[in-house]
Design an enzyme around this catalytic site. Structure first.
Site, PDB file in Angstrom:
ATOM      1  N   PRO A  87     -65.031  83.569  14.064  1.00  0.00           N
ATOM      2  CA  PRO A  87     -66.168  83.990  14.883  1.00  0.00           C
ATOM      3  C   PRO A  87     -66.258  85.513  14.864  1.00  0.00           C
ATOM      4  CG  PRO A  87     -64.307  83.392  16.282  1.00  0.00           C
ATOM      5  CD  PRO A  87     -63.899  83.090  14.876  1.00  0.00           C
ATOM      6  N   MET A  88     -67.406  86.052  14.457  1.00  0.00           N
ATOM      7  CA  MET A  88     -67.584  87.502  14.399  1.00  0.00           C
ATOM      8  C   MET A  88     -68.947  87.867  14.973  1.00  0.00           C
ATOM      9  SD  MET A  88     -65.989  88.478  10.644  1.00  0.00           S
ATOM     10  CE  MET A  88     -66.695  87.054   9.787  1.00  0.00           C
ATOM     11  N   ALA A  89     -68.935  88.670  16.029  1.00  0.00           N
ATOM     12  CA  ALA A  89     -70.179  89.081  16.676  1.00  0.00           C
ATOM     13  C   ALA A  89     -71.058  89.837  15.692  1.00  0.00           C
ATOM     14  CB  ALA A  89     -69.866  89.960  17.888  1.00  0.00           C
ATOM     15  N   GLN A 118     -67.755  79.459  20.621  1.00  0.00           N
ATOM     16  CA  GLN A 118     -66.745  80.267  21.302  1.00  0.00           C
ATOM     17  C   GLN A 118     -67.296  80.935  22.557  1.00  0.00           C
ATOM     18  OE1 GLN A 118     -65.175  84.240  20.000  1.00  0.00           O
ATOM     19  NE2 GLN A 118     -63.300  83.090  19.557  1.00  0.00           N
ATOM     20  N   CYS A 169     -60.561  89.348  21.665  1.00  0.00           N
ATOM     21  CA  CYS A 169     -61.504  90.428  21.378  1.00  0.00           C
ATOM     22  C   CYS A 169     -60.980  91.762  21.908  1.00  0.00           C
ATOM     23  CB  CYS A 169     -62.865  90.119  21.998  1.00  0.00           C
ATOM     24  SG  CYS A 169     -64.097  91.423  21.708  1.00  0.00           S
ATOM     25  N   GLY A 215     -55.539  87.165   9.702  1.00  0.00           N
ATOM     26  CA  GLY A 215     -55.161  88.563   9.465  1.00  0.00           C
ATOM     27  C   GLY A 215     -54.738  88.840   8.045  1.00  0.00           C
ATOM     28  N   GLY A 223     -61.923  86.331   8.308  1.00  0.00           N
ATOM     29  CA  GLY A 223     -62.853  87.149   9.059  1.00  0.00           C
ATOM     30  C   GLY A 223     -63.550  88.178   8.194  1.00  0.00           C
TER      31      GLY A 223
END
Length: 318
Positions: A16-18, A70, A100, A201, A224
């Site tokens: 999940p990435m804004a 999320q 976050c 990561g 990500g």
């Protein structure tokens, strides 16, 4: 790999990435083979007030499956009420953000600030699990800072409260996204839990993904930043699993075709004005390192239509 009763076709998960994992990008990543698609994080508090911009983030297309929604927040009952309000929407997994690092999120006691309070983590997860029959997962970090490396403690609290899986980003909040991710903390969490553990990561290709799976024993790998401008990474990961071969990178023509398809979806779902403007950052990611990309990035900010974008891509990249 199963999360609750939801079976994934492969262990490779779009993080999940804004501002990144919106509907168009999720659809592209799904077509490329992502085993699970994660939506942009949504504020539980904003859902309480029926915030229009927040509701727009909840759009789910029938072609994306499985998809994880999320939420972030710090008040157990507010989170539970938000879940009850959206539970009929067609997502399969509910994820709770506890990683976050953004200052305004942390200042409110949300996101990675929760790493400092395992008791609150337990309360939030328990409230969420009681509010839905869908599997509840949690995304955490290594710890808040080097003096508070407590991913194992937080993960065990989440499992005890009913979490169906835990994702561990191998950096502290203070690191943000700098330095090297600590995969050993992922291994420690995996060894401490009986539910699936997903590592996150520094995985930027098939060989790194295999290394993480082998070194940590984790059940899944979350991708990500390596997916930004690179939805092909999921196709490459799955191909490597099946054949042991590294797929060649897409040709410039294939990249242009994908960028234009992405842009068309942005325009379709968000309108020309917003869709094309949001594509500007994606184009910058797609074209990193390509000949002519520097000048393209300078000119892209002046495009306002699909036609202009197509003309510019072909002019600068072919």
């Amino acid at each position: 790999m199963k999360i609750g009763k939801i079976e994934l076709t492969n262990p490779y998960i779009l993080a999940p990435m804004a501002g990144v994992t919106d509907l168009p990008f999720r659809l592209l990543s799904g077509e490329m083979g992502a085993g699970l698609l994660c939506m942009e994080m949504v504020s539980a508090k904003a859902l309480e007030f029926n915030n229009r911009n927040t509701l727009d983030l909840l759009r789910i297309h029938p072609d994306e499956y499985p998809v994880s929604l999320q939420l972030f927040g710090h008040e157990p009952e507010v989170i539970a009420e938000a879940i009850r309000k959206i539970d009929k929407r067609p997502f399969q997994i509910l994820d709770l953000n506890m990683g976050c690092p953004v200052p305004k999120i942390v200042k409110n006691g949300e996101g990675s600030a929760l790493m400092k309070d395992p008791g609150k983590v337990s309360e939030i997860v328990s409230a969420a699990v009681k509010a839905t029959k869908k599997p509840v997962t949690v995304k955490i970090r290594k710890g808040f800072d080097d003096n508070q490396i407590n991913a194992v403690t937080v993960a065990k609290a989440a499992e005890a409260a009913g979490a169906a899986a835990v994702t561990v980003h191998g950096r502290t909040r203070e690191q943000y996204y700098s330095g090297k991710a600590d995969w050993d903390i992922i291994r420690q969490v995996k060894e401490a839990l009986s539910i699936p553990v997903i590592g996150n990561g520094d995985v930027n290709g098939p060989e790194k993904a295999q290394a993480m799976l082998k070194e940590t024993g984790c059940d899944g790998v979350m991708i990500g930043r390596a997916a930004q401008g690179n939805p092909w990474i999921f196709k490459e990961l799955n191909h490597f699993d099946k054949t042991g071969e590294i797929l060649p990178r897409p040709t410039t023509a294939e990249m242009i075709q994908t960028m234009l398809r992405h842009a068309r979806m942005q325009a379709l779902f968000k309108g020309d004005y917003l869709g094309i403007r949001e594509m500007r950052k994606h184009i910058s990611w797609y074209t990193r390192g390509l000949k002519g990309s520097a000048r393209l990035r300078e000119e892209i900010n002046h495009t306002e239509s699909l036609e202009e974008l197509e003309e510019l891509l072909k002019k600068r990249l072919t």
